[in-house]
Design a protein around this motif. Structure first.
Motif, PDB file in Angstrom:
ATOM      1  N   VAL A 524      29.224  26.117  -8.503  1.00  0.00           N
ATOM      2  CA  VAL A 524      28.977  24.773  -7.970  1.00  0.00           C
ATOM      3  C   VAL A 524      29.096  23.738  -9.085  1.00  0.00           C
ATOM      4  O   VAL A 524      29.787  22.725  -8.952  1.00  0.00           O
ATOM      5  CB  VAL A 524      27.602  24.690  -7.281  1.00  0.00           C
ATOM      6  N   SER A 525      28.433  23.976 -10.220  1.00  0.00           N
ATOM      7  CA  SER A 525      28.533  23.026 -11.327  1.00  0.00           C
ATOM      8  C   SER A 525      29.905  23.089 -11.999  1.00  0.00           C
ATOM      9  O   SER A 525      30.399  22.070 -12.503  1.00  0.00           O
ATOM     10  CB  SER A 525      27.422  23.271 -12.348  1.00  0.00           C
ATOM     11  N   PHE A 526      30.538  24.254 -12.001  1.00  0.00           N
ATOM     12  CA  PHE A 526      31.901  24.371 -12.537  1.00  0.00           C
ATOM     13  C   PHE A 526      32.841  23.419 -11.814  1.00  0.00           C
ATOM     14  O   PHE A 526      33.700  22.781 -12.434  1.00  0.00           O
ATOM     15  CB  PHE A 526      32.379  25.818 -12.390  1.00  0.00           C
ATOM     16  N   PHE A 527      32.684  23.296 -10.511  1.00  0.00           N
ATOM     17  CA  PHE A 527      33.521  22.408  -9.699  1.00  0.00           C
ATOM     18  C   PHE A 527      33.525  20.998 -10.275  1.00  0.00           C
ATOM     19  O   PHE A 527      34.573  20.347 -10.357  1.00  0.00           O
ATOM     20  CB  PHE A 527      32.996  22.393  -8.263  1.00  0.00           C
ATOM     21  N   GLY A 528      32.379  20.522 -10.713  1.00  0.00           N
ATOM     22  CA  GLY A 528      32.267  19.133 -11.136  1.00  0.00           C
ATOM     23  C   GLY A 528      32.434  18.886 -12.617  1.00  0.00           C
ATOM     24  O   GLY A 528      32.622  17.746 -13.034  1.00  0.00           O
ATOM     25  N   THR A 529      32.379  19.924 -13.443  1.00  0.00           N
ATOM     26  CA  THR A 529      32.425  19.712 -14.892  1.00  0.00           C
ATOM     27  C   THR A 529      33.691  20.223 -15.556  1.00  0.00           C
ATOM     28  O   THR A 529      34.065  19.731 -16.626  1.00  0.00           O
ATOM     29  CB  THR A 529      31.218  20.378 -15.579  1.00  0.00           C
ATOM     30  N   SER A 530      34.375  21.192 -14.973  1.00  0.00           N
ATOM     31  CA  SER A 530      35.582  21.746 -15.578  1.00  0.00           C
ATOM     32  C   SER A 530      36.766  20.800 -15.399  1.00  0.00           C
ATOM     33  O   SER A 530      36.866  20.084 -14.396  1.00  0.00           O
ATOM     34  CB  SER A 530      35.917  23.098 -14.946  1.00  0.00           C
ATOM     35  N   ASP A 580      34.460  22.916 -25.017  1.00  0.00           N
ATOM     36  CA  ASP A 580      35.164  23.723 -24.022  1.00  0.00           C
ATOM     37  C   ASP A 580      35.111  22.960 -22.706  1.00  0.00           C
ATOM     38  O   ASP A 580      34.098  22.970 -22.007  1.00  0.00           O
ATOM     39  CB  ASP A 580      34.489  25.094 -23.875  1.00  0.00           C
ATOM     40  N   TYR A 581      36.199  22.286 -22.376  1.00  0.00           N
ATOM     41  CA  TYR A 581      36.237  21.516 -21.132  1.00  0.00           C
ATOM     42  C   TYR A 581      36.825  22.317 -19.975  1.00  0.00           C
ATOM     43  O   TYR A 581      36.929  21.797 -18.875  1.00  0.00           O
ATOM     44  CB  TYR A 581      37.037  20.225 -21.343  1.00  0.00           C
ATOM     45  N   ARG A 582      37.217  23.560 -20.234  1.00  0.00           N
ATOM     46  CA  ARG A 582      37.668  24.444 -19.159  1.00  0.00           C
ATOM     47  C   ARG A 582      36.445  25.078 -18.485  1.00  0.00           C
ATOM     48  O   ARG A 582      36.295  25.020 -17.254  1.00  0.00           O
ATOM     49  CB  ARG A 582      38.601  25.516 -19.747  1.00  0.00           C
ATOM     50  N   CYS A 583      35.619  25.727 -19.273  1.00  0.00           N
ATOM     51  CA  CYS A 583      34.328  26.232 -18.804  1.00  0.00           C
ATOM     52  C   CYS A 583      33.289  25.511 -19.661  1.00  0.00           C
ATOM     53  O   CYS A 583      33.002  25.942 -20.777  1.00  0.00           O
ATOM     54  CB  CYS A 583      34.225  27.743 -18.974  1.00  0.00           C
ATOM     55  N   TRP A 584      32.810  24.404 -19.163  1.00  0.00           N
ATOM     56  CA  TRP A 584      32.021  23.507 -19.992  1.00  0.00           C
ATOM     57  C   TRP A 584      30.724  24.175 -20.463  1.00  0.00           C
ATOM     58  O   TRP A 584      30.279  25.192 -19.913  1.00  0.00           O
ATOM     59  CB  TRP A 584      31.723  22.209 -19.237  1.00  0.00           C
ATOM     60  N   PHE A 585      30.127  23.576 -21.494  1.00  0.00           N
ATOM     61  CA  PHE A 585      28.938  24.129 -22.140  1.00  0.00           C
ATOM     62  C   PHE A 585      27.767  24.297 -21.168  1.00  0.00           C
ATOM     63  O   PHE A 585      26.865  25.109 -21.403  1.00  0.00           O
ATOM     64  CB  PHE A 585      28.557  23.222 -23.309  1.00  0.00           C
ATOM     65  N   ASP A 586      27.772  23.543 -20.081  1.00  0.00           N
ATOM     66  CA  ASP A 586      26.677  23.668 -19.101  1.00  0.00           C
ATOM     67  C   ASP A 586      26.592  25.080 -18.547  1.00  0.00           C
ATOM     68  O   ASP A 586      25.509  25.551 -18.184  1.00  0.00           O
ATOM     69  CB  ASP A 586      26.855  22.673 -17.949  1.00  0.00           C
TER      70      ASP A 586
END
Length: 640
Positions: A524-530, A580-586
């Motif tokens: 869910v968060s990957f959707f908005g941050t990657s 890492d903007y592909r799989c962000w640090f979050d």
């Protein structure tokens, strides 16, 4: 005297890439990269080969991407000479072969990709748009991109440059040019463009007259990565696909008849992907997806199991392998049908240049002869039938100092993608682990490249058949190789492999230690941050480009390892990069916080200034720290 390979031997690796040729002059040029003595950067220089012996052409230590001039009188290349460490952009330089120093033709602040020489002009892609140095005012998406930073104000367009330094922008508008080629006569250019921010993989191909500016669309709604005109300009060959299986669709060599716009799949019936998606951590740059016309044939690299092979097809189809073998063909230059040069690696030899003459091969360079001085483990292939009857391919590497009668700990390595592959390429990380006394196991489960589209298509089914393939493969290995201690197993993976590692430790306790690298824990968060979040998550987790988490929230949550952290019993090391903007640090922070909150054993190593490609192209000293952290973690957990 052969000695043990150690992590610091990474500085011995020499990487050949950026191959270009001039058939009439019999010349080759390439980039040779190596780690600098300071271990904080790479040195890159241009080499030339005239058919006799290779020699170094430049010594700027930041020179790359050479392209020979059409008349064979010199070479243009990219360089960071004279630029500050944090200064953006690159210079385009010219070096004549008849003597003299290299001269800078122009400075390009937006960087240069896809450079090629056609006639008397140099063409390339570069980003345009204002740079916001401090505060970011964001009105567009994506706001950032891995390896590039904030890109919300940029578009990628086509430029031409003459040797007198005059620069001209050939395209403009609210779209990105993702691929191009120029007709041999220089009168027209074909460009593949992306105009939908949330579906950048759906491209149109335009044919533009460079004199009048007139354009016409010759292809729509295909995903296109590479284009090349035939010598007579009648055909446009492309690497692309129609997305009938989403991102699992294989790229094929497609042929467009320029006068009628008819599209022909030259690989119909060949269920393999074009390009080289084998994993390796000893490349100077990613292997290019390349097409080369020679007469009526088109040469290209395609995947086949754990190999990347040089193949060709005629304008009527009929694909045939030209250079095969258990290795990875990285790049190539076809002089004629009887003479081919190619760059290749295998599991015990990093990149070297080879010459192919009517089927007979010889090695041209010996940049990596150091491998003869260290102990290396040669992978042993195995195959097994999965629970549903499908054959899965894998490999096992014994410890470099293997001795019969001893039980060894084993580490399962899981590749990213998921549509990439392991196989016959050089993996420095694997050799380090083997030299530290570990058995290394790796395989290509469902979702991997190198096999059929159906094999690669796990959209909407992450953590199902792919997970079962890995667990059943490990069961097979434990039954087949009695020198592995089943009570001392580790697992490691990066990107999608990091997701799978997270999935494994939340669904089984059979491993005594795990390392998750640049991973995904929450879709869910990957959707908005990657940088690829909305379209990658929709396709891979939702199962279709329109299936976002608002309509399919239960699926997104069910596929998120973060939902199952209470099950974790395996000590976990988390490795992640801040940029890492592909799989962000979050993704790492959420997982780390959840595990700490649950009282689980977890450690995190964070790399500032690095991105998703740390293990492959990151700062050398950071790569060493990463490898040492992995070895120390597994040594601590699996050797006691």
């Amino acid at each position: 005297m052969v000695r043990r390979l150690v992590i610091d031997d990474l500085k011995l690796v020499r990487m050949i890439h950026d191959l270009d040729s001039h058939g009439d002059k019999g010349l080759l040029v390439f980039t040779l990269s190596k780690i600098s003595d300071s271990m904080d950067d790479y040195e890159r220089n241009i080499w030339i080969y005239d058919g006799k012996s290779p020699r170094q052409l430049t010594r700027g230590n930041s020179d790359f991407s050479p392209r020979i001039l059409s008349d064979g009188s010199g070479v243009v290349f990219l360089s960071r000479r004279g630029l500050g460490k944090d200064e953006p952009g690159v210079g385009v330089w010219l070096l004549k072969f008849d003597g003299g120093e290299a001269v800078r033709l122009t400075y390009v602040r937006g960087g240069v990709t896809g450079m090629r020489v056609v006639g008397n002009e140099i063409f390339f892609l570069s980003t345009t748009g204002p740079t916001q140095e401090d505060v970011k005012f964001v009105d567009d998406w994506p706001l950032w991109f891995n390896g590039r930073g904030f890109i919300h104000t940029f578009k990628t367009h086509l430029f031409s440059l003459k040797v007198d330094g005059s620069l001209r922008q050939l395209t403009s508008g609210d779209f990105d040019v993702v691929a191009y080629d120029v007709k041999p006569n220089g009168e027209e250019v074909a460009v593949a463009i992306s105009s939908d921010r949330f579906k950048p993989y759906r491209n149109e191909v335009w044919l533009i007259n460079l004199r009048s500016g007139e354009r016409r669309t010759i292809l729509s709604n295909y995903s296109v990565s590479t284009m090349k005109f035939s010598p007579d300009g009648k055909y446009l060959a492309m690497v692309g696909n129609d997305l009938h299986r989403g991102f699992a669709t294989h790229d094929h060599v497609l042929l467009v008849k320029v006068d009628t716009n008819e599209v022909i799949d030259l690989m119909r019936g060949v269920d393999r992907n074009v390009g080289n998606s084998l994993n390796s951590d000893v490349r100077g740059s990613p292997p290019p997806t390349k097409l080369q016309w020679v007469g009526e044939y088109i040469y290209f690299v395609m995947m086949d199991g754990g190999t990347a092979r040089l193949a060709r097809t005629g304008v009527n189809g009929n694909v045939e392998v030209v250079v095969g073998g258990n290795r990875s063909v990285e790049d190539f230059a076809v002089i004629n049908h009887e003479l081919i040069y190619f760059v290749a690696m295998d599991p015990t030899t990093p990149t070297e240049l080879y010459r192919w003459v009517n089927g007979a091969e010889e090695r041209v360079t010996n940049f990596n002869d150091w491998v003869g001085m260290v102990s290396l483990s040669k992978p042993e292939q195995f195959k097994f039938k999965a629970g549903d009857g499908v054959e899965i391919e894998g490999w096992i590497m014994r410890p470099a100092d293997f001795r019969p009668g001893i039980k060894y700990p084993a580490i399962l390595e899981i590749h990213g993608g998921p549509k990439t592959a392991y196989g016959y390429s050089f993996m420095f990380e694997f050799q380090v682990l083997a030299n530290e006394g570990f058995v290394v196991v790796f395989m290509n489960p469902r979702g991997s490249d190198g096999y059929g589209e159906g094999f690669a298509d796990i959209r909407g089914h992450y953590g199902e058949r792919d997970y079962e393939d890995l667990m059943e493969g490990l069961d097979y290995v434990l039954r087949s190789y009695d020198f592995i201690d089943p009570n001392r197993l580790g697992v490691i993976g990066g990107s999608y492999g990091g997701f799978m590692t997270n999935w494994i430790v939340t669904h089984t306790d059979r491993f005594r230690a795990a390392v998750t690298d640049r991973s995904i824990s929450n879709w869910v968060s990957f959707f908005g941050t990657s940088d690829i979040g909305p379209y990658f998550a929709n396709d891979q987790i939702g199962g279709d480009e329109g299936k976002d988490f608002w309509g399919y929230l239960e699926t997104y949550l069910a596929k998120s390892p973060i939902m199952y952290v209470k099950n974790v019993k395996t000590p976990l090391l988390i490795i992640h990069s801040l940029e890492d903007y592909r799989c962000w640090f979050d993704q790492a922070v959420q997982l780390y916080t959840a595990l700490k909150y649950m009282g689980k054993e977890v450690r995190m190593v964070v790399f500032p200034g690095e991105n998703h490609d740390l293990s492959r192209f990151g700062k050398p000293n950071h790569r060493v720290v990463r490898l040492r952290s992995i070895v120390d973690w597994f040594s601590e957990k699996l050797r006691r």
